[in-house]
Design a protein around this motif. Structure first.
Motif, PDB file in Angstrom:
ATOM      1  N   PRO A 270     -11.219  39.942  87.854  1.00  0.00           N
ATOM      2  CA  PRO A 270     -10.589  40.126  86.536  1.00  0.00           C
ATOM      3  C   PRO A 270     -11.317  41.222  85.740  1.00  0.00           C
ATOM      4  CG  PRO A 270     -10.940  37.802  87.009  1.00  0.00           C
ATOM      5  CD  PRO A 270     -11.641  38.580  88.089  1.00  0.00           C
ATOM      6  N   PRO A 271     -10.579  42.006  84.947  1.00  0.00           N
ATOM      7  CA  PRO A 271     -11.182  43.132  84.225  1.00  0.00           C
ATOM      8  C   PRO A 271     -12.391  42.766  83.360  1.00  0.00           C
ATOM      9  CG  PRO A 271      -8.808  43.274  84.113  1.00  0.00           C
ATOM     10  CD  PRO A 271      -9.128  41.960  84.752  1.00  0.00           C
ATOM     11  N   VAL A 272     -12.343  41.667  82.644  1.00  0.00           N
ATOM     12  CA  VAL A 272     -13.464  41.310  81.778  1.00  0.00           C
ATOM     13  C   VAL A 272     -14.696  40.989  82.620  1.00  0.00           C
ATOM     14  CG1 VAL A 272     -14.307  39.668  80.052  1.00  0.00           C
ATOM     15  CG2 VAL A 272     -11.981  40.537  79.904  1.00  0.00           C
ATOM     16  N   LYS A 273     -14.498  40.312  83.733  1.00  0.00           N
ATOM     17  CA  LYS A 273     -15.624  40.012  84.626  1.00  0.00           C
ATOM     18  C   LYS A 273     -16.185  41.305  85.213  1.00  0.00           C
ATOM     19  CE  LYS A 273     -17.025  36.979  88.378  1.00  0.00           C
ATOM     20  NZ  LYS A 273     -16.608  35.926  89.318  1.00  0.00           N
ATOM     21  N   ALA A 274     -15.315  42.251  85.547  1.00  0.00           N
ATOM     22  CA  ALA A 274     -15.760  43.538  86.077  1.00  0.00           C
ATOM     23  C   ALA A 274     -16.635  44.263  85.060  1.00  0.00           C
ATOM     24  CB  ALA A 274     -14.562  44.401  86.459  1.00  0.00           C
ATOM     25  N   VAL A 275     -16.249  44.210  83.788  1.00  0.00           N
ATOM     26  CA  VAL A 275     -17.046  44.847  82.739  1.00  0.00           C
ATOM     27  C   VAL A 275     -18.425  44.202  82.674  1.00  0.00           C
ATOM     28  CG1 VAL A 275     -17.234  45.195  80.240  1.00  0.00           C
ATOM     29  CG2 VAL A 275     -15.074  45.647  81.398  1.00  0.00           C
ATOM     30  N   VAL A 276     -18.486  42.878  82.737  1.00  0.00           N
ATOM     31  CA  VAL A 276     -19.773  42.168  82.695  1.00  0.00           C
ATOM     32  C   VAL A 276     -20.636  42.585  83.881  1.00  0.00           C
ATOM     33  CG1 VAL A 276     -20.901  39.902  82.782  1.00  0.00           C
ATOM     34  CG2 VAL A 276     -18.852  40.222  81.381  1.00  0.00           C
ATOM     35  N   LEU A 277     -20.039  42.673  85.056  1.00  0.00           N
ATOM     36  CA  LEU A 277     -20.801  43.060  86.240  1.00  0.00           C
ATOM     37  C   LEU A 277     -21.301  44.505  86.138  1.00  0.00           C
ATOM     38  CD1 LEU A 277     -18.602  41.321  88.971  1.00  0.00           C
ATOM     39  CD2 LEU A 277     -20.796  40.535  88.028  1.00  0.00           C
ATOM     40  N   LEU A 278     -20.505  45.367  85.538  1.00  0.00           N
ATOM     41  CA  LEU A 278     -20.959  46.744  85.323  1.00  0.00           C
ATOM     42  C   LEU A 278     -22.095  46.798  84.311  1.00  0.00           C
ATOM     43  CD1 LEU A 278     -17.510  48.523  85.467  1.00  0.00           C
ATOM     44  CD2 LEU A 278     -19.419  48.885  87.040  1.00  0.00           C
ATOM     45  N   TYR A 279     -22.015  45.986  83.265  1.00  0.00           N
ATOM     46  CA  TYR A 279     -23.146  45.893  82.332  1.00  0.00           C
ATOM     47  C   TYR A 279     -24.394  45.449  83.070  1.00  0.00           C
ATOM     48  CZ  TYR A 279     -20.323  46.286  78.030  1.00  0.00           C
ATOM     49  OH  TYR A 279     -19.518  46.730  77.018  1.00  0.00           O
ATOM     50  N   ASP A 280     -24.243  44.452  83.940  1.00  0.00           N
ATOM     51  CA  ASP A 280     -25.401  43.983  84.715  1.00  0.00           C
ATOM     52  C   ASP A 280     -26.045  45.133  85.482  1.00  0.00           C
ATOM     53  OD1 ASP A 280     -25.498  41.272  84.001  1.00  0.00           O
ATOM     54  OD2 ASP A 280     -24.080  40.691  85.570  1.00  0.00           O
ATOM     55  N   GLU A 281     -25.226  45.954  86.109  1.00  0.00           N
ATOM     56  CA  GLU A 281     -25.757  47.085  86.869  1.00  0.00           C
ATOM     57  C   GLU A 281     -26.457  48.099  85.960  1.00  0.00           C
ATOM     58  OE1 GLU A 281     -26.099  47.652  90.198  1.00  0.00           O
ATOM     59  OE2 GLU A 281     -25.538  45.541  90.266  1.00  0.00           O
TER      60      GLU A 281
ATOM     61  N   ARG B 152     -23.430  42.560  76.864  1.00  0.00           N
ATOM     62  CA  ARG B 152     -22.991  41.947  78.115  1.00  0.00           C
ATOM     63  C   ARG B 152     -22.736  40.455  77.935  1.00  0.00           C
ATOM     64  NH1 ARG B 152     -23.986  37.687  81.325  1.00  0.00           N
ATOM     65  NH2 ARG B 152     -23.994  38.130  83.524  1.00  0.00           N
ATOM     66  N   ASP B 153     -23.666  39.778  77.268  1.00  0.00           N
ATOM     67  CA  ASP B 153     -23.513  38.334  77.074  1.00  0.00           C
ATOM     68  C   ASP B 153     -22.322  37.999  76.179  1.00  0.00           C
ATOM     69  OD1 ASP B 153     -25.588  37.824  78.796  1.00  0.00           O
ATOM     70  OD2 ASP B 153     -27.055  37.373  77.229  1.00  0.00           O
ATOM     71  N   ALA B 154     -22.021  38.877  75.230  1.00  0.00           N
ATOM     72  CA  ALA B 154     -20.828  38.664  74.403  1.00  0.00           C
ATOM     73  C   ALA B 154     -19.574  38.721  75.277  1.00  0.00           C
ATOM     74  CB  ALA B 154     -20.757  39.697  73.287  1.00  0.00           C
ATOM     75  N   TRP B 155     -19.519  39.677  76.183  1.00  0.00           N
ATOM     76  CA  TRP B 155     -18.381  39.771  77.106  1.00  0.00           C
ATOM     77  C   TRP B 155     -18.374  38.585  78.063  1.00  0.00           C
ATOM     78  CZ3 TRP B 155     -14.305  43.146  77.504  1.00  0.00           C
ATOM     79  CH2 TRP B 155     -14.320  44.258  76.659  1.00  0.00           C
ATOM     80  N   ALA B 156     -19.545  38.131  78.485  1.00  0.00           N
ATOM     81  CA  ALA B 156     -19.631  37.034  79.451  1.00  0.00           C
ATOM     82  C   ALA B 156     -19.050  35.739  78.903  1.00  0.00           C
ATOM     83  CB  ALA B 156     -21.075  36.824  79.892  1.00  0.00           C
ATOM     84  N   THR B 157     -19.049  35.587  77.576  1.00  0.00           N
ATOM     85  CA  THR B 157     -18.478  34.364  76.997  1.00  0.00           C
ATOM     86  C   THR B 157     -16.985  34.252  77.291  1.00  0.00           C
ATOM     87  OG1 THR B 157     -18.017  35.377  74.839  1.00  0.00           O
ATOM     88  CG2 THR B 157     -20.174  34.290  75.118  1.00  0.00           C
ATOM     89  N   MET B 158     -16.353  35.363  77.656  1.00  0.00           N
ATOM     90  CA  MET B 158     -14.927  35.348  77.982  1.00  0.00           C
ATOM     91  C   MET B 158     -14.683  35.122  79.471  1.00  0.00           C
ATOM     92  SD  MET B 158     -13.546  38.437  75.568  1.00  0.00           S
ATOM     93  CE  MET B 158     -14.924  39.559  75.733  1.00  0.00           C
ATOM     94  N   THR B 159     -15.751  34.866  80.212  1.00  0.00           N
ATOM     95  CA  THR B 159     -15.649  34.645  81.658  1.00  0.00           C
ATOM     96  C   THR B 159     -16.374  33.353  82.013  1.00  0.00           C
ATOM     97  OG1 THR B 159     -17.733  35.725  82.277  1.00  0.00           O
ATOM     98  CG2 THR B 159     -15.806  37.162  81.994  1.00  0.00           C
ATOM     99  N   THR B 160     -16.476  33.098  83.288  1.00  0.00           N
ATOM    100  CA  THR B 160     -17.263  31.961  83.768  1.00  0.00           C
ATOM    101  C   THR B 160     -18.697  32.374  84.079  1.00  0.00           C
ATOM    102  OG1 THR B 160     -16.547  32.381  86.041  1.00  0.00           O
ATOM    103  CG2 THR B 160     -15.253  30.795  84.743  1.00  0.00           C
ATOM    104  N   LEU B 161     -19.037  33.626  83.829  1.00  0.00           N
ATOM    105  CA  LEU B 161     -20.387  34.110  84.109  1.00  0.00           C
ATOM    106  C   LEU B 161     -21.358  33.617  83.039  1.00  0.00           C
ATOM    107  CD1 LEU B 161     -19.517  37.774  85.109  1.00  0.00           C
ATOM    108  CD2 LEU B 161     -20.241  35.935  86.635  1.00  0.00           C
ATOM    109  N   PRO B 162     -22.575  33.252  83.446  1.00  0.00           N
ATOM    110  CA  PRO B 162     -23.562  32.793  82.468  1.00  0.00           C
ATOM    111  C   PRO B 162     -24.195  33.974  81.733  1.00  0.00           C
ATOM    112  CG  PRO B 162     -24.552  32.835  84.643  1.00  0.00           C
ATOM    113  CD  PRO B 162     -23.085  33.197  84.821  1.00  0.00           C
ATOM    114  N   ALA B 163     -24.858  33.675  80.636  1.00  0.00           N
ATOM    115  CA  ALA B 163     -25.669  34.687  79.963  1.00  0.00           C
ATOM    116  C   ALA B 163     -26.797  35.078  80.917  1.00  0.00           C
ATOM    117  CB  ALA B 163     -26.237  34.132  78.664  1.00  0.00           C
ATOM    118  N   ARG B 164     -27.317  36.278  80.781  1.00  0.00           N
ATOM    119  CA  ARG B 164     -28.414  36.694  81.658  1.00  0.00           C
ATOM    120  C   ARG B 164     -29.605  35.784  81.467  1.00  0.00           C
ATOM    121  NH1 ARG B 164     -28.278  41.942  84.293  1.00  0.00           N
ATOM    122  NH2 ARG B 164     -30.525  42.053  84.269  1.00  0.00           N
ATOM    123  N   GLY B 165     -30.177  35.381  82.566  1.00  0.00           N
ATOM    124  CA  GLY B 165     -31.345  34.518  82.510  1.00  0.00           C
ATOM    125  C   GLY B 165     -31.007  33.039  82.461  1.00  0.00           C
TER     126      GLY B 165
END
Length: 136
Positions: free
Chosen positions: A20-31, A116-129
């Motif tokens: 999903p696009p929002v998850k992709a954005v979070v993963l790109l932030y991670d990188e 990144r964590d703000a975007w992650a709240t819209m996904t199932t991804l956890p905050a970093r750490g």
């Protein structure tokens, strides 16, 4: 457009077709965050070529994200993100060679982590750490 910019845009487009696009954005932030942190580590170890490579990786990812913004549909959010991406790109490129470069890279990574964590709240991804279970 540079080869690195084309690669970043291509990676973004590929990611948006597989997740999903929002998850992709979070993963790109991670990188981008990881690259900024590696630039700090390399600078601390006086591996300046590696620091430059990692800084450019973070910049390329952010340029790809900036290029992908839909300014018409995104309204004020897209404009704000454009400003954030442009500011962080400028800060990253001006950090190399500064006496406090390690701290600057860490601060930039922290700022990107908040975004990144703000975007992650819209996904199932956890905050970093955070452990993955805490996000569910």
């Amino acid at each position: 457009m540079s080869v690195m910019m084309n690669q970043a845009i291509s990676a973004y487009r590929k990611a948006t077709t597989t997740v999903p696009p929002v998850k992709a954005v979070v993963l790109l932030y991670d990188e981008a965050i990881n690259a900024a942190q590696r630039a700090a580590e390399a600078t601390d170890e006086k591996l300046y070529d590696e620091a430059q490579t990692q800084m450019l990786r973070a910049v390329t990812i952010l340029r790809g994200l900036r290029q992908a913004l839909d300014m018409d549909a995104g309204g004020s959010v897209a404009k704000q993100l454009m400003g954030v991406y442009s500011s962080v790109i400028l800060a990253l490129t001006q950090t190399a060679g500064k006496p406090d470069a390690v701290e600057r890279y860490h601060r930039l990574a922290e700022g990107l982590t908040e975004l990144r964590d703000a975007w992650a709240t819209m996904t199932t991804l956890p905050a970093r750490g955070m452990p993955a279970e805490a996000a569910e």
